[in-house]
Each structure stands twice: as structure tokens, then as C-alpha cells.
Design a protein around this motif. Structure first.
Motif, mmCIF file in Angstrom:
data_model
loop_
_atom_site.group_PDB
_atom_site.id
_atom_site.type_symbol
_atom_site.label_atom_id
_atom_site.label_comp_id
_atom_site.label_asym_id
_atom_site.label_seq_id
_atom_site.Cartn_x
_atom_site.Cartn_y
_atom_site.Cartn_z
ATOM 1 N N MET A 93 0.845 -1.192 0.000
ATOM 2 C CA MET A 93 0.000 0.000 0.000
ATOM 3 C C MET A 93 0.882 1.243 0.000
ATOM 4 N N ASN A 94 0.544 2.189 -0.858
ATOM 5 C CA ASN A 94 1.294 3.435 -0.955
ATOM 6 C C ASN A 94 0.781 4.411 0.102
ATOM 7 N N LEU A 95 1.650 4.829 1.033
ATOM 8 C CA LEU A 95 1.239 5.748 2.092
ATOM 9 C C LEU A 95 0.834 7.118 1.557
ATOM 10 N N ALA A 96 1.218 7.416 0.316
ATOM 11 C CA ALA A 96 0.832 8.702 -0.262
ATOM 12 C C ALA A 96 -0.681 8.810 -0.407
ATOM 13 N N GLY A 97 -1.373 7.664 -0.379
ATOM 14 C CA GLY A 97 -2.828 7.692 -0.491
ATOM 15 C C GLY A 97 -3.531 8.030 0.811
ATOM 16 N N LEU A 98 -2.763 8.142 1.912
ATOM 17 C CA LEU A 98 -3.334 8.472 3.208
ATOM 18 C C LEU A 98 -2.967 9.897 3.593
ATOM 19 N N SER A 99 -3.889 10.599 4.221
ATOM 20 C CA SER A 99 -3.590 11.934 4.733
ATOM 21 C C SER A 99 -4.208 12.100 6.107
ATOM 22 N N LEU A 100 -3.583 12.912 6.931
ATOM 23 C CA LEU A 100 -4.111 13.170 8.271
ATOM 24 C C LEU A 100 -5.465 13.855 8.190
ATOM 25 N N ARG A 101 -5.646 14.690 7.195
ATOM 26 C CA ARG A 101 -6.923 15.377 7.050
ATOM 27 C C ARG A 101 -8.051 14.379 6.814
ATOM 28 N N ASP A 102 -7.792 13.361 5.994
ATOM 29 C CA ASP A 102 -8.809 12.336 5.748
ATOM 30 C C ASP A 102 -9.148 11.597 7.039
ATOM 31 N N LEU A 103 -8.133 11.341 7.867
ATOM 32 C CA LEU A 103 -8.382 10.677 9.141
ATOM 33 C C LEU A 103 -9.218 11.568 10.067
ATOM 34 N N GLU A 104 -8.983 12.877 10.011
ATOM 35 C CA GLU A 104 -9.804 13.806 10.802
ATOM 36 C C GLU A 104 -11.254 13.754 10.347
ATOM 37 N N TYR A 105 -11.474 13.653 9.034
ATOM 38 C CA TYR A 105 -12.842 13.540 8.509
ATOM 39 C C TYR A 105 -13.520 12.280 9.064
ATOM 40 N N VAL A 106 -12.795 11.171 9.052
ATOM 41 C CA VAL A 106 -13.362 9.904 9.501
ATOM 42 C C VAL A 106 -13.728 9.977 10.989
ATOM 43 N N VAL A 107 -12.850 10.521 11.799
ATOM 44 C CA VAL A 107 -13.115 10.641 13.235
ATOM 45 C C VAL A 107 -14.296 11.579 13.482
ATOM 46 N N ALA A 108 -14.379 12.659 12.707
ATOM 47 C CA ALA A 108 -15.481 13.602 12.870
ATOM 48 C C ALA A 108 -16.825 12.942 12.540
ATOM 49 N N VAL A 109 -16.875 12.153 11.479
ATOM 50 C CA VAL A 109 -18.114 11.460 11.129
ATOM 51 C C VAL A 109 -18.490 10.459 12.215
ATOM 52 N N ASP A 110 -17.493 9.765 12.749
ATOM 53 C CA ASP A 110 -17.775 8.804 13.819
ATOM 54 C C ASP A 110 -18.341 9.507 15.046
ATOM 55 N N ALA A 161 -7.066 5.481 13.785
ATOM 56 C CA ALA A 161 -6.965 6.851 13.278
ATOM 57 C C ALA A 161 -6.801 7.838 14.430
ATOM 58 N N ARG A 162 -7.514 7.589 15.527
ATOM 59 C CA ARG A 162 -7.376 8.472 16.695
ATOM 60 C C ARG A 162 -5.939 8.438 17.230
ATOM 61 N N ILE A 163 -5.364 7.251 17.260
ATOM 62 C CA ILE A 163 -3.990 7.129 17.752
ATOM 63 C C ILE A 163 -3.027 7.872 16.840
ATOM 64 N N VAL A 164 -3.209 7.716 15.518
ATOM 65 C CA VAL A 164 -2.342 8.397 14.551
ATOM 66 C C VAL A 164 -2.449 9.908 14.702
ATOM 67 N N LEU A 165 -3.667 10.422 14.850
ATOM 68 C CA LEU A 165 -3.860 11.866 14.998
ATOM 69 C C LEU A 165 -3.254 12.380 16.293
ATOM 70 N N GLU A 166 -3.393 11.628 17.375
ATOM 71 C CA GLU A 166 -2.801 12.041 18.645
ATOM 72 C C GLU A 166 -1.282 12.107 18.536
ATOM 73 N N GLU A 167 -0.680 11.115 17.871
ATOM 74 C CA GLU A 167 0.769 11.123 17.702
ATOM 75 C C GLU A 167 1.200 12.259 16.787
ATOM 76 N N ALA A 168 0.364 12.594 15.786
ATOM 77 C CA ALA A 168 0.694 13.715 14.898
ATOM 78 C C ALA A 168 0.675 15.034 15.661
ATOM 79 N N ARG A 169 -0.314 15.175 16.566
ATOM 80 C CA ARG A 169 -0.364 16.394 17.388
ATOM 81 C C ARG A 169 0.870 16.475 18.286
ATOM 82 N N ARG A 170 1.271 15.335 18.811
ATOM 83 C CA ARG A 170 2.462 15.322 19.657
ATOM 84 C C ARG A 170 3.688 15.711 18.855
ATOM 85 N N LEU A 171 3.764 15.240 17.621
ATOM 86 C CA LEU A 171 4.886 15.588 16.753
ATOM 87 C C LEU A 171 4.942 17.099 16.535
ATOM 88 N N LEU A 172 3.773 17.720 16.296
ATOM 89 C CA LEU A 172 3.751 19.169 16.101
ATOM 90 C C LEU A 172 4.197 19.905 17.351
#
Length: 303
Positions: free
Chosen positions: A1-18, A73-84
Motif C-alpha cells: 500500500m502506498n502511504l501517499a494515499g493516506l492523509s491526516l486530514r482524511d483521518l480527521e474527517y473519519v473521526v469527525a463522522v464517527d 486513526a485516533r492514535i495516529v492523529l494524537e501522535e501527529a499532534r504530539r509531533l507538532l
């Protein structure tokens, strides 16, 4: 799987819908159009090869594989916030949006005292306040939806850091003119458990009151919230244990309630600040706890 097909913004959309269980409200929260959000989620589903949501005209529900993806996705977003946070050199600082929750039996009575302290100590933070029950707030904290919680200690579960703030004693709240009014002082042994009125299940204050009185909840009357409980006492339904901060000026319901301290060592609860142990802002939360300890609300004792 090519990671270029994933974006943090898309994960935010998914979490928001959930969280919203509605594409329109999720799009509004993410400040995008609904067609754009829907298209990005479908694109993500194609990349992942799974359907994330069941879509009907009446509801939106995550599928079984979707729940697993959303949790990650929540874990990935939390780690991304920590990275920032780390990248900006803000390790330990409390700045930007800061979501703080409090249990329902504490928030309305503590926030008026704590907010001036927080605003002075956190000039660069935008405070976002919420209330809930202990289990729900800890779930939100664990999942990164809020940053810290004010509640009664201790907390159950791993992964949390805590700082005790103060000990809040409980008072006896009984109807004016009740037979207990004739006693020169009140002890827990003077209470008849059959006359207790309590909060419904799910409130930690209910469990604390039962433990203090050595009682069981069988046959007792219950209230959905602390203010309803107060009015039940005012109506003559029985008596209850009331946290000190909730028994402030103007809470006698027109003189229908009397508040009495307990003799000796009173029952009560230790109130503390809780955050994720993995949060790099731990030093900032400890500093905030120290400020709150230094300026406690009236009627409480050092933890």
C-alpha cells in the motif's frame, strides 16, 4: 500500500463522522463542504479496501472493520499532534486549544473559582470546557478528545497522570424542620440509610455517599443530577450528602434546605487534575495543578 494515499486530514474527517454520526455536521465541524468530505472518505475507503460506514437516510454507523480503523486513526492523529508540539519547541507548554472536562457534580461549582486562576496562568491557551461522568470523561481523555479532567481521585486504569488539588468535605443536606435539626451535631451514625436520596448509577458521588454511610442502594430514590437531588431534598423526599462547593450561598431553595457539617473527620472526596501520562505537556499540567492548589476555593482543605 502506498502511504501517499493516506492523509491526516482524511483521518480527521473519519473521526469527525464517527463522533457526529452525521456527514453534514461532520463537514461543518471540519469547515469543508459535505460533498468534499464524503468524496474524501470514499477515496480513503478505496485506498484501504474497506467500507468504514453504513450509510442510510436516517443514520450513519461505523462498520466492524471501520471501528478498528477509526480507533487507529485516533492514535495516529494524537501522535501527529504530539509531533507538532515537539517540533514547535513547546514541550510542556499549555497553549492553543486546551479542552478541560469536569465531572458534573464538580464542574459548575469549581469552574467559577478555577477559571480566573487558569486564565491568569494560561494566557496563551483557549480554554474549552465540558462536563460528563467519570467513565465517559476518562474515555474521552484516553482517546485524545479532551486534554485534562477535574474529578474525584483515585482514577482506575493505566496511562493516566494525576495531581491532587484539595479535599472537599461533604455536608448533610436535609429538609428544614427535619428531626435531625434538633441534634446539636451530626455524625454519620445518626443517619438512617432508608431516608437517603442519591444520584443515579454512573455518578461517582453516589458511590462515595453509599460508602460513607455504609449503605446499599436497594429501595432508595434517585436523581439524574445534583440540582434535581437538591430539589428532592427541598421537597421533603429525604436527605443526602452534598459536596461543600455545591452548598454555596443561595442554594437553600428559599430556606427549604439546611446544610450541616459532620462532627469529627467528615466524609468527602479528593479532587484532582488528570491527564494522559504520555502527553508531552505533563510539566505544564503539573504547574497548573500547583497554581490551582495555591488558590483553592473556600471551604476545602489541602489534599
Amino acid at each position: 500500500m502506498n502511504l501517499a494515499g493516506l492523509s491526516l486530514r482524511d483521518l480527521e474527517y473519519v473521526v469527525a463522522v464517527d463522533e457526529q454520526r452525521h456527514f453534514g455536521r461532520a463537514a461543518e465541524r471540519c469547515a469543508v463542504s459535505q460533498p468534499s468530505l464524503s468524496a474524501q472518505i470514499r477515496k480513503l475507503e478505496e485506498v484501504l479496501g474497506v467500507t468504514l460506514f453504513e450509510r442510510t437516510s436516517r443514520r450513519v454507523l461505523p462498520t466492524q472493520p471501520g471501528e478498528l480503523v477509526i480507533r487507529q486513526a485516533r492514535i495516529v492523529l494524537e501522535e501527529a499532534r504530539r509531533l507538532l508540539t515537539l517540533a514547535r519547541g513547546m514541550e510542556g507548554a499549555l497553549a492553543g486549544d486546551l479542552a478541560i472536562g469536569a465531572i458534573q457534580t464538580l464542574g459548575p461549582y469549581l469552574f467559577p473559582h478555577a477559571l480566573p486562576v487558569m486564565r491568569r496562568h494560561l494566557p496563551d491557551a483557549r480554554l474549552i470546557l465540558s462536563e460528563g461522568r467519570t467513565d465517559g470523561l476518562l474515555d474521552e481523555l484516553r482517546e485524545g478528545r479532551i486534554d485534562a479532567v477535574l474529578l474525584a481521585l483515585p482514577v482506575e486504569g493505566d496511562g493516566f497522570a494525576t495531581e491532587a488539588l484539595f479535599f472537599e468535605p461533604f455536608l448533610l443536606a436535609h429538609p428544614a424542620g427535619h428531626r435531625l435539626e434538633e441534634l446539636p451535631s451530626i455524625a454519620l451514625a445518626d443517619l438512617d440509610p432508608s431516608e437517603l436520596v442519591l444520584l443515579e448509577e454512573g455518578h461517582c458521588l453516589r458511590d462515595q455517599a453509599l460508602a460513607a454511610c455504609g449503605a446499599t442502594a436497594r429501595g432508595m430514590r434517585h436523581a439524574t443530577g445534583l440540582e434535581t437531588l437538591r430539589h428532592m431534598v427541598a421537597a421533603g423526599a429525604g436527605y443526602t450528602l452534598m459536596p461543600q462547593l455545591a452548598a454555596g450561598e443561595g442554594t437553600t431553595v428559599g430556606g427549604l434546605i439546611a446544610y450541616r457539617p459532620f462532627e469529627g473527620e467528615p466524609p468527602g472526596r479528593r479532587v484532582g487534575l488528570v491527564w494522559r501520562a504520555s502527553d508531552p505537556r505533563g510539566p505544564g499540567f503539573r504547574a497548573l495543578a500547583e497554581r490551582l492548589r495555591a488558590e483553592p476555593p473556600p471551604g476545602v482543605r489541602p489534599a
